[in-house]
Design an enzyme around this catalytic site. Sequence first.
Site, PDB file in Angstrom:
ATOM      1  N   ARG A  53       0.837  -0.933   0.176  1.00 33.83           N
ATOM      2  CA  ARG A  53      -0.151  -0.261   0.372  1.00 33.83           C
ATOM      3  C   ARG A  53       1.347   1.240  -0.176  1.00 33.83           C
ATOM      4  O   ARG A  53       1.902   1.046  -0.133  1.00 33.83           O
ATOM      5  CB  ARG A  53      -1.361  -0.267   1.041  1.00 33.83           C
ATOM      6  N   GLY A  54       0.379   2.243   0.340  1.00 36.64           N
ATOM      7  CA  GLY A  54       0.956   3.771   0.153  1.00 36.64           C
ATOM      8  C   GLY A  54       1.183   3.578  -1.741  1.00 36.64           C
ATOM      9  O   GLY A  54       1.540   3.077  -3.199  1.00 36.64           O
ATOM     10  N   ALA A  55       1.005   5.120  -2.469  1.00 37.72           N
ATOM     11  CA  ALA A  55       0.459   5.636  -3.549  1.00 37.72           C
ATOM     12  C   ALA A  55       2.415   5.028  -3.933  1.00 37.72           C
ATOM     13  O   ALA A  55       1.542   4.177  -5.404  1.00 37.72           O
ATOM     14  CB  ALA A  55       0.738   6.950  -3.522  1.00 37.72           C
ATOM     15  N   ARG A  90      -7.244  -0.006  -6.925  1.00 33.91           N
ATOM     16  CA  ARG A  90      -7.807   1.012  -5.915  1.00 33.91           C
ATOM     17  C   ARG A  90      -7.627   2.592  -6.851  1.00 33.91           C
ATOM     18  O   ARG A  90      -7.515   2.779  -7.608  1.00 33.91           O
ATOM     19  CB  ARG A  90      -6.453   1.282  -4.591  1.00 33.91           C
ATOM     20  N   GLN A 203      -2.330   2.144   9.859  1.00 32.24           N
ATOM     21  CA  GLN A 203      -1.252   2.159   9.233  1.00 32.24           C
ATOM     22  C   GLN A 203       0.315   3.463  10.430  1.00 32.24           C
ATOM     23  O   GLN A 203       0.892   2.471  10.084  1.00 32.24           O
ATOM     24  CB  GLN A 203      -1.033   3.024   7.946  1.00 32.24           C
ATOM     25  N   ASP A 244      -1.821  10.791  -2.140  1.00 29.38           N
ATOM     26  CA  ASP A 244      -2.296   9.702  -3.601  1.00 29.38           C
ATOM     27  C   ASP A 244      -1.979  10.697  -4.080  1.00 29.38           C
ATOM     28  O   ASP A 244      -2.465   9.486  -5.540  1.00 29.38           O
ATOM     29  CB  ASP A 244      -3.010   8.790  -2.757  1.00 29.38           C
ATOM     30  N   ASN A 254      -5.374  12.861   0.638  1.00 26.26           N
ATOM     31  CA  ASN A 254      -4.009  11.573   1.419  1.00 26.26           C
ATOM     32  C   ASN A 254      -5.139  11.566   2.511  1.00 26.26           C
ATOM     33  O   ASN A 254      -6.708  11.621   2.414  1.00 26.26           O
ATOM     34  CB  ASN A 254      -3.174  12.237   2.455  1.00 26.26           C
ATOM     35  N   LYS A 255      -4.504  10.024   3.575  1.00 25.44           N
ATOM     36  CA  LYS A 255      -4.979  10.013   4.403  1.00 25.44           C
ATOM     37  C   LYS A 255      -6.610   9.573   5.541  1.00 25.44           C
ATOM     38  O   LYS A 255      -5.735  11.155   5.590  1.00 25.44           O
ATOM     39  CB  LYS A 255      -4.331   9.095   5.037  1.00 25.44           C
TER      40      LYS A 255
HETATM   41  O1  MRU Z   1      -4.663   3.000   2.321  1.00 23.88           O
HETATM   42  P1  MRU Z   1      -2.996   3.142   2.188  1.00 23.88           P
HETATM   43  O2  MRU Z   1      -2.662   3.252   3.188  1.00 23.88           O
HETATM   44  O3  MRU Z   1      -2.815   3.352   0.472  1.00 23.88           O
HETATM   45  O4  MRU Z   1      -2.803   5.194   2.088  1.00 23.88           O
HETATM   46  C1  MRU Z   1      -1.384   5.452   2.588  1.00 23.88           C
HETATM   47  C2  MRU Z   1      -1.702   6.610   2.463  1.00 23.88           C
HETATM   48  O5  MRU Z   1      -2.238   7.769   2.577  1.00 23.88           O
HETATM   49  C3  MRU Z   1       0.074   6.868   2.618  1.00 23.88           C
HETATM   50  O6  MRU Z   1      -0.142   8.868   3.185  1.00 23.88           O
HETATM   51  C4  MRU Z   1      -0.063   8.142   1.090  1.00 23.88           C
HETATM   52  O7  MRU Z   1       0.227   7.039   0.016  1.00 23.88           O
HETATM   53  C5  MRU Z   1       1.136   8.966   1.142  1.00 23.88           C
HETATM   54  S1  MRU Z   1       2.697   7.637   0.739  1.00 23.88           S
HETATM   55  C6  MRU Z   1       4.096   8.099   0.436  1.00 23.88           C
END
Ligand code: MRU
Length: 366
Positions: A53-55, A90, A203, A244, A254-255
Site C-alpha cells: 500500500r502507499g501511493a 484502488r 497504518q 495519494d 491523503n489518508k
Molecule cells: O490506504 P493507504 O495505506 O495506501 O494510504 C496511504 C497514505 O495515505 C499515504 O499517506 C500516502 O499514500 C502517501 S505514501 C508516500
Amino acid sequence: MKVDGRHFRTIWLEPDRWSVGAIDQRRLPHEFIIARLVSAEEAADAIRTMLVRGAPLIGATAAYGMALAMHADPSDAALDRAYKLLIATRPTAINLKWALDQMAAALRPLAPSVRGEAAYKRAGEIANEDVGINQAIGSHGLEVIEAIAATKKAGDTVNILTHCNAGWLATVDWGTATAPIYRAHDMGLNVHVWVDETRPRNQGASLTAWELGHHGVPHTVIPDNTGGHLMQHGMVDLAIVGTDRVAANGDVCNKIGTYLKALAARDNGVPFYVALPSPTIDFSIKDGREIPIEQRAASEVTHMSGRTADGRIEIVRVVPEGSPIANYGFDVTPARLVTGLITERGVLRPDHAALASAFPERTGTR
Ligand code: MRU
C-alpha cells in the site's frame, strides 16, 4: 532501509529474475513476512488487499504486475487485460495510473517477443526512480527541518507530526514524509515524531511506528484525536504528511483525517508540509473535489486485529452488531492550508503556477 541490520526495499525482483518479492504489510508489526508474487492477478490482489500500500509502492507493484503479465503472455490482448485488471485495484492513488501508463507506453510499440524483458527493465527503473526521488525529497525536506531547528535553542528537539504511513513502507525505499526525518535523524539533529495511529487500518500505529523504531528515530504513537491538543500546547513544530494525489491547484488528497490535522495546524500557526514525488501530481484534475475517494469495507471499522498476550493474532469486533458504517479512505486538504509541497525538485508553493513551472513536462499528461 534496514530491518534487523539487513537492507530491504518493499518490493524487488527475486533471484529467479522473473517473480517479485514484497514485504507483506498486513502482517506488520507483529510478523515480518515476505510474499512472492508470480502473476499479474497476484500483484492486483496484493494491491487490493493492501499486502502492499502507499501511493508510490502501489505504482511500483502495478509496474511489476505488468511485467509478470508480459512474462506469461506478451500479446496485445494480455497487455490490455493486465492494464484493466491492475487499474481497477484502488481508485485514489494516481501513481497507479502513472506507472501503468509508463509501462504501456514502453511496451505497446514493441514486438511481443521483446516485451517481457522490456517490461522488467521499465518496472525496475520505476522502482529505482522512486528511491532517487525520495532521496531528493529527503534533502529538500531536511532544509525545512533545519530551518525550524535554527529557530529553537541549540540541541532542542524538533517535534514533527505525521499521519498514516508515508514512510519507506509506502514507497520503494526511504518514504516521502519520512525521508527528511530519516535524513535529519542520521545527521544528528534531535527529531521526535508524533505518529497518528490512523484508524481504521492503523497504518501509523502498525507501520510508521515499526519503521521509525527499527531506524532508532524517537517517536510517540498518539490516538488520531490528539494532534490538535498537542499543537495548542506548542508540542508540534511542524507536520509532514504524504499524499495519494495532488490536484493541479495544489489541493492534497491523503489518508482520511489529514484535513483535520491541517485545520488544527492552521489555527495554531504550525507549518503543514506535504511530501510528494512528481508521479503523485495529477494535472488533469483542476482541484481536489474531482479526486475519487475510495470507500473501503465496513469490517475495517467494525473490527480490529492485534496480538494477544500469548502471541496469537486475533481479530475482535469493536462496534455493536447492526450499526451502519461509513469508511472513507481519504480526504482532501485544500491548498490554502498547505505551507509547502516538498518535491524532488524543491519545496513548492501549493499552486498551479509553482507545480507547472517545476514539472513542465507533466502538465500535458493525464
Ligand atoms: O490506504 P493507504 O495505506 O495506501 O494510504 C496511504 C497514505 O495515505 C499515504 O499517506 C500516502 O499514500 C502517501 S505514501 C508516500
